[in-house]
Design a protein around this motif. Structure first.
Motif, PDB file in Angstrom:
ATOM      1  N   MET A 136     -34.457  42.091 -30.868  1.00 21.81           N
ATOM      2  CA  MET A 136     -33.339  42.316 -31.776  1.00 21.81           C
ATOM      3  C   MET A 136     -32.688  43.691 -31.596  1.00 21.81           C
ATOM      4  O   MET A 136     -31.676  43.988 -32.237  1.00 21.81           O
ATOM      5  N   GLU A 137     -33.239  44.530 -30.742  1.00 22.76           N
ATOM      6  CA  GLU A 137     -32.665  45.861 -30.532  1.00 22.76           C
ATOM      7  C   GLU A 137     -31.212  45.797 -30.054  1.00 22.76           C
ATOM      8  O   GLU A 137     -30.342  46.482 -30.608  1.00 22.76           O
ATOM      9  N   PRO A 138     -30.892  44.974 -29.023  1.00 22.67           N
ATOM     10  CA  PRO A 138     -29.487  44.899 -28.599  1.00 22.67           C
ATOM     11  C   PRO A 138     -28.563  44.384 -29.693  1.00 22.67           C
ATOM     12  O   PRO A 138     -27.403  44.805 -29.782  1.00 22.67           O
ATOM     13  N   VAL A 139     -29.076  43.495 -30.523  1.00 23.17           N
ATOM     14  CA  VAL A 139     -28.270  42.954 -31.622  1.00 23.17           C
ATOM     15  C   VAL A 139     -27.958  44.059 -32.623  1.00 23.17           C
ATOM     16  O   VAL A 139     -26.816  44.215 -33.071  1.00 23.17           O
ATOM     17  N   ALA A 140     -28.972  44.847 -32.983  1.00 19.22           N
ATOM     18  CA  ALA A 140     -28.763  45.958 -33.911  1.00 19.22           C
ATOM     19  C   ALA A 140     -27.763  46.962 -33.356  1.00 19.22           C
ATOM     20  O   ALA A 140     -26.919  47.494 -34.093  1.00 19.22           O
ATOM     21  N   THR A 141     -27.830  47.212 -32.057  1.00 19.58           N
ATOM     22  CA  THR A 141     -26.901  48.155 -31.428  1.00 19.58           C
ATOM     23  C   THR A 141     -25.467  47.644 -31.515  1.00 19.58           C
ATOM     24  O   THR A 141     -24.536  48.392 -31.856  1.00 19.58           O
ATOM     25  N   GLN A 142     -25.268  46.349 -31.221  1.00 21.01           N
ATOM     26  CA  GLN A 142     -23.912  45.792 -31.291  1.00 21.01           C
ATOM     27  C   GLN A 142     -23.364  45.796 -32.713  1.00 21.01           C
ATOM     28  O   GLN A 142     -22.175  46.052 -32.935  1.00 21.01           O
ATOM     29  N   ILE A 143     -24.230  45.520 -33.683  1.00 24.94           N
ATOM     30  CA  ILE A 143     -23.775  45.558 -35.080  1.00 24.94           C
ATOM     31  C   ILE A 143     -23.405  46.986 -35.470  1.00 24.94           C
ATOM     32  O   ILE A 143     -22.383  47.223 -36.136  1.00 24.94           O
ATOM     33  N   ALA A 144     -24.207  47.972 -35.066  1.00 27.78           N
ATOM     34  CA  ALA A 144     -23.906  49.373 -35.373  1.00 27.78           C
ATOM     35  C   ALA A 144     -22.573  49.788 -34.757  1.00 27.78           C
ATOM     36  O   ALA A 144     -21.788  50.521 -35.381  1.00 27.78           O
ATOM     37  N   GLU A 145     -22.301  49.311 -33.567  1.00 30.01           N
ATOM     38  CA  GLU A 145     -21.013  49.610 -32.928  1.00 30.01           C
ATOM     39  C   GLU A 145     -19.861  48.982 -33.700  1.00 30.01           C
ATOM     40  O   GLU A 145     -18.785  49.587 -33.845  1.00 30.01           O
ATOM     41  N   ALA A 146     -20.070  47.761 -34.206  1.00 28.70           N
ATOM     42  CA  ALA A 146     -19.026  47.108 -34.995  1.00 28.70           C
ATOM     43  C   ALA A 146     -18.779  47.869 -36.299  1.00 28.70           C
ATOM     44  O   ALA A 146     -17.636  47.998 -36.753  1.00 28.70           O
ATOM     45  N   VAL A 147     -19.863  48.381 -36.912  1.00 33.29           N
ATOM     46  CA  VAL A 147     -19.713  49.173 -38.124  1.00 33.29           C
ATOM     47  C   VAL A 147     -18.918  50.445 -37.842  1.00 33.29           C
ATOM     48  O   VAL A 147     -18.040  50.842 -38.625  1.00 33.29           O
ATOM     49  N   ALA A 148     -19.172  51.067 -36.702  1.00 32.31           N
ATOM     50  CA  ALA A 148     -18.411  52.256 -36.318  1.00 32.31           C
ATOM     51  C   ALA A 148     -16.935  51.928 -36.152  1.00 32.31           C
ATOM     52  O   ALA A 148     -16.066  52.797 -36.342  1.00 32.31           O
ATOM     53  N   GLY A 149     -16.654  50.638 -35.831  1.00 30.85           N
ATOM     54  CA  GLY A 149     -15.264  50.206 -35.681  1.00 30.85           C
ATOM     55  C   GLY A 149     -14.637  49.706 -36.965  1.00 30.85           C
ATOM     56  O   GLY A 149     -13.490  49.234 -36.957  1.00 30.85           O
TER      57      GLY A 149
END
Length: 352
Positions: free
Chosen positions: A241-254
């Motif tokens: 789930m690490e890559p998933v968490a990273t992509q969600i964090a990037e979306a939050v930054a956006g």
């Protein structure tokens, strides 16, 4: 000694009244005649309203069945599922409770998410005496069930459970009972929209029938609600789930502040991974899970879409018993039951 058609048909009626639901091949074996002859006699009896026939199964008319006792008495129902545990435990429990209440017996087959196992498991259930089948075949999400042509040759009635055949499929005439996952996704996104979110991300698995329905429902719901449509974050079956968490964090930054996650297991794993990236649920990110098997046990408790799993199992079992009792007089049923949205802590509030 040759027996007349009238004698043959009288013998068929006697056997059906004595033993209940029988397959044509069983009738032929008991009478000692060719199946084609018995099939013609059964057709004549059905035309006269003396028996019901459906998918090679012969039973009493519904009036005689009702007089004989509870509709499910002495029937064995085979149930094919792709797994036990989590989601399907509740479906099995619903079917088992309905079978017990009707005086029927439930037989379980597990095909382990491999389509090649489906037929072997069904053959085993039929050999064990199943009079009808509840089927959750291992169909690939969104694809035509090419590996399931054997379903056309079943000699007993069958009801699809949490599956629906495409309209152009040879299985579209089968009864089916399932959850309306498209509406379940709509409920989740509508809740988030009511909390002020105009942009909701979807993180979802891609290896199951439900996952496919959730993905399709997301595209439909964002359009209906006028929300921004984002590329779906894929959750792979390997469990990382690490890559998933990273992509969600990037979306939050956006600018994204809300996410729908399929399923509970993935959502529960995500919460601490997001926290490690400085994102707290629900303060920084509203989260809704899909399935509601373990969602209430999470920290924080997860708001979740809850498909009516027990009700699906119960309704499928009852529909199959009605099919066994009514035969071809019962129209084909395609039943979709509405999920619920269980509001808990993780989606936050309007004044966040």
């Amino acid at each position: 000694m040759t027996i007349t058609a009238e004698q043959r048909r009288a013998r068929i009626l006697d056997l059906v009244r004595e033993l209940g639901t029988l397959r044509v091949v069983e009738l032929a074996e008991r009478i000692g005649l060719a199946a084609v002859t018995v099939r013609r006699d059964v057709a004549a009896l059905a035309d006269a309203g003396l028996v019901h026939r459906s998918h090679g199964v012969v039973s009493l008319p519904v009036t005689e069945t009702a007089a004989a006792g509870p509709i499910g008495r002495n029937w064995a129902i085979g149930m094919l599922v792709p797994t036990v545990g989590s989601y399907f435990d509740e479906i099995i429990d619903g079917a088992r409770s309905a079978a017990d209440a009707a005086g029927a017996r439930l037989l379980l087959g597990i095909s382990a998410y491999e389509s090649s196992d489906d037929r072997a498991q069904v053959d085993q259930l039929l050999d064990a005496g199943a009079d009808g089948l509840l089927l959750t075949p291992n169909w690939k999400p969104g694809s035509h069930p090419e590996n399931s042509t054997w379903i056309e040759d079943l000699r007993v009635p069958a009801v699809l459970v949490e599956r629906r055949a495409a309209p152009d499929s040879p299985f579209a005439e089968l009864d089916s009972v399932g959850s309306d996952h498209h509406h379940g996704v709509l409920m989740a996104l509508r809740q988030l929209s009511s909390l002020g979110h105009d942009s909701v991300l979807l993180a979802a698995r891609e290896d199951s029938w439900t996952a496919y329905q959730v993905r399709a429902g997301y595209e439909e719901a964002t359009r209906l609600l006028g929300l921004d449509l984002h590329p779906i974050v894929d959750i792979h079956s390997g469990g990382d789930m690490e890559p998933v968490a990273t992509q969600i964090a990037e979306a939050v930054a956006g600018g994204v502040r809300a996410v729908l996650v399929h399923n509970d297991q993935s959502a529960i794993q995500l919460v601490p991974l997001l926290r490690a990236r400085g994102l707290r649920v629900p303060d920084d990110l509203a989260l809704i899970s899909y399935d509601d098997v373990f969602a209430a046990l999470a920290a924080p408790p997860l708001t979740a879409v809850a498909p009516p799993k027990r009700a699906v199992g119960s309704a499928a079992l009852e529909l199959l018993l009605n099919r066994l009792g009514s035969g071809h007089d019962l129209p084909v049923h395609h039943v979709e039951l509405m999920p619920e949205l269980k509001i808990r802590t993780s989606c936050g509030s309007a004044d966040r």
